[in-house]
Scaffold this motif. Structure first.
Motif, short mmCIF file in Angstrom:
data_model
loop_
_atom_site.label_atom_id
_atom_site.label_comp_id
_atom_site.label_asym_id
_atom_site.label_seq_id
_atom_site.Cartn_x
_atom_site.Cartn_y
_atom_site.Cartn_z
N PHE A 252 -14.79 -4.23 10.52
CA PHE A 252 -15.16 -5.32 9.56
C PHE A 252 -15.98 -4.85 8.20
O PHE A 252 -17.00 -4.42 8.42
CB PHE A 252 -16.13 -6.21 10.21
CG PHE A 252 -16.25 -7.70 9.37
CD1 PHE A 252 -15.31 -8.62 9.44
CD2 PHE A 252 -17.42 -7.78 8.49
CE1 PHE A 252 -15.40 -9.70 8.68
CE2 PHE A 252 -17.31 -8.91 7.77
CZ PHE A 252 -16.68 -9.93 7.77
N SER A 253 -15.13 -4.23 7.37
CA SER A 253 -15.55 -3.22 6.20
C SER A 253 -14.98 -3.74 4.87
O SER A 253 -13.65 -4.23 5.01
CB SER A 253 -15.22 -1.75 6.40
OG SER A 253 -15.34 -1.43 5.26
N PHE A 254 -15.57 -3.70 3.96
CA PHE A 254 -15.15 -3.92 2.43
C PHE A 254 -13.86 -3.19 2.19
O PHE A 254 -13.00 -3.40 1.35
CB PHE A 254 -16.23 -3.94 1.31
CG PHE A 254 -17.00 -5.18 1.49
CD1 PHE A 254 -16.50 -6.54 1.03
CD2 PHE A 254 -18.34 -4.89 1.82
CE1 PHE A 254 -17.48 -7.47 1.05
CE2 PHE A 254 -19.27 -6.02 1.61
CZ PHE A 254 -18.66 -7.43 1.33
N ASP A 255 -14.06 -1.92 2.83
CA ASP A 255 -13.11 -0.81 2.70
C ASP A 255 -11.66 -0.93 3.56
O ASP A 255 -11.03 -0.22 3.05
CB ASP A 255 -13.61 0.63 2.82
CG ASP A 255 -14.63 0.77 1.88
OD1 ASP A 255 -14.71 0.46 0.61
OD2 ASP A 255 -15.72 1.70 2.29
N ALA A 256 -11.71 -2.01 4.26
CA ALA A 256 -10.44 -2.24 5.13
C ALA A 256 -9.58 -2.38 4.30
O ALA A 256 -9.52 -3.25 3.59
CB ALA A 256 -10.68 -3.19 6.06
N ALA A 257 -8.40 -1.77 4.34
CA ALA A 257 -7.09 -1.93 3.49
C ALA A 257 -5.82 -1.95 4.46
O ALA A 257 -5.78 -1.42 5.53
CB ALA A 257 -7.11 -0.89 2.56
N CYS A 258 -4.83 -2.66 3.89
CA CYS A 258 -3.82 -2.87 4.72
C CYS A 258 -2.42 -2.68 3.84
O CYS A 258 -2.39 -3.67 2.97
CB CYS A 258 -3.39 -4.08 5.54
SG CYS A 258 -2.13 -4.37 6.73
N ILE A 259 -1.57 -2.06 3.99
CA ILE A 259 -0.28 -1.95 3.09
C ILE A 259 0.85 -2.02 4.05
O ILE A 259 1.37 -1.13 5.02
CB ILE A 259 -0.07 -0.77 2.22
CG1 ILE A 259 -1.29 -0.35 1.41
CG2 ILE A 259 1.27 -0.60 1.48
CD1 ILE A 259 -1.41 1.00 0.74
#
Lengths: 145, 145
Positions: free
Chosen positions: A30-37
């Motif tokens: 649970f992080s603002f930096d979480a990213a998914c492509i």
């Protein structure tokens, strides 16, 4: 929750195989930096956007068989980068998706390991190269990268 | 050589912009785990394969202008993961490549930071989703991922 990045990975792909959004989101940091492509997709940033994408992907409620190959792990005590090839098919059908190359980054938080980045792209059978013979005037389609 | 992952990144994209194989390879970690996925390409493993790919890409000797956007950095003291959007064009021409999403992993070795993984994939304008209404029989083209 997940004692190692390998456990987090197993949970990630189990949720993926079951098309289970709740289980999937329990693996994410649970992080603002979480990213998914996702393959051919944009960079989705933050848990709400990421959740929405898995909801859309899992809307078909089709269970997937996911065969993971070629794992390479690099990293350290608090970040692990797993490179993998995902081979997804649908049991009971002849459907087989093209292989997908994934870079998954796991982060160790206070209570265990979570995924913070999933970057996936479709793998070709072989590297397609479009070479251009006229270096000064690259045509559209020239391979700049 | 490179005191931070940002310095390694600057050198990576300077070499890329100059289509300079030697400079590019000076940024790579000399490791069996080094890996490189060009857009729509396979996972290239090890420095010799990676070098060959850049030689092929740079064979056009065309200088690229590379506009980097949306950098997000995660990681720790010895591994840094940089997510970026690469916008590549050719100065003096109207050629503009589609935006590319890159995940670059840098590793701190004894004498500084090096890149150990470059995973790049073409970014769409918007996420394309092909939804299937018949969950039991996903047609080819169904978005399993």
């Amino acid at each position: 929750m997940f004692a190692t990045s390998l456990e987090a990975e197993a949970a990630f792909y189990e949720a993926f195989g079951n098309a289970d959004v709740e289980a999937m989101m329990r693996v994410w940091a649970f992080s603002f930096d979480a990213a998914c492509i996702h393959p051919s997709g944009p960079r989705l940033e933050g848990i709400p956007e990421i959740r929405k994408s898995w909801e859309a992907i899992f809307a078909d409620r089709v269970p997937r068989a996911i065969d993971l190959r070629g794992r390479v792990v690099i990293g350290s005590d608090d970040h692990r980068i797993h490179m993998l090839e995902e081979n997804i098919s649908v049991p009971g059908t002849s459907f087989v998706a093209p292989p997908v190359l994934a870079t998954n980054v796991y982060q160790r938080l206070r209570d265990g390991w979570y995924i913070i980045l999933h970057h996936a792209s479709v793998a070709p059978g072989a590297l397609e190269q479009t070479q251009d013979d006229s270096p000064d005037q690259p045509a559209p389609g020239t391979r700049l990268h």
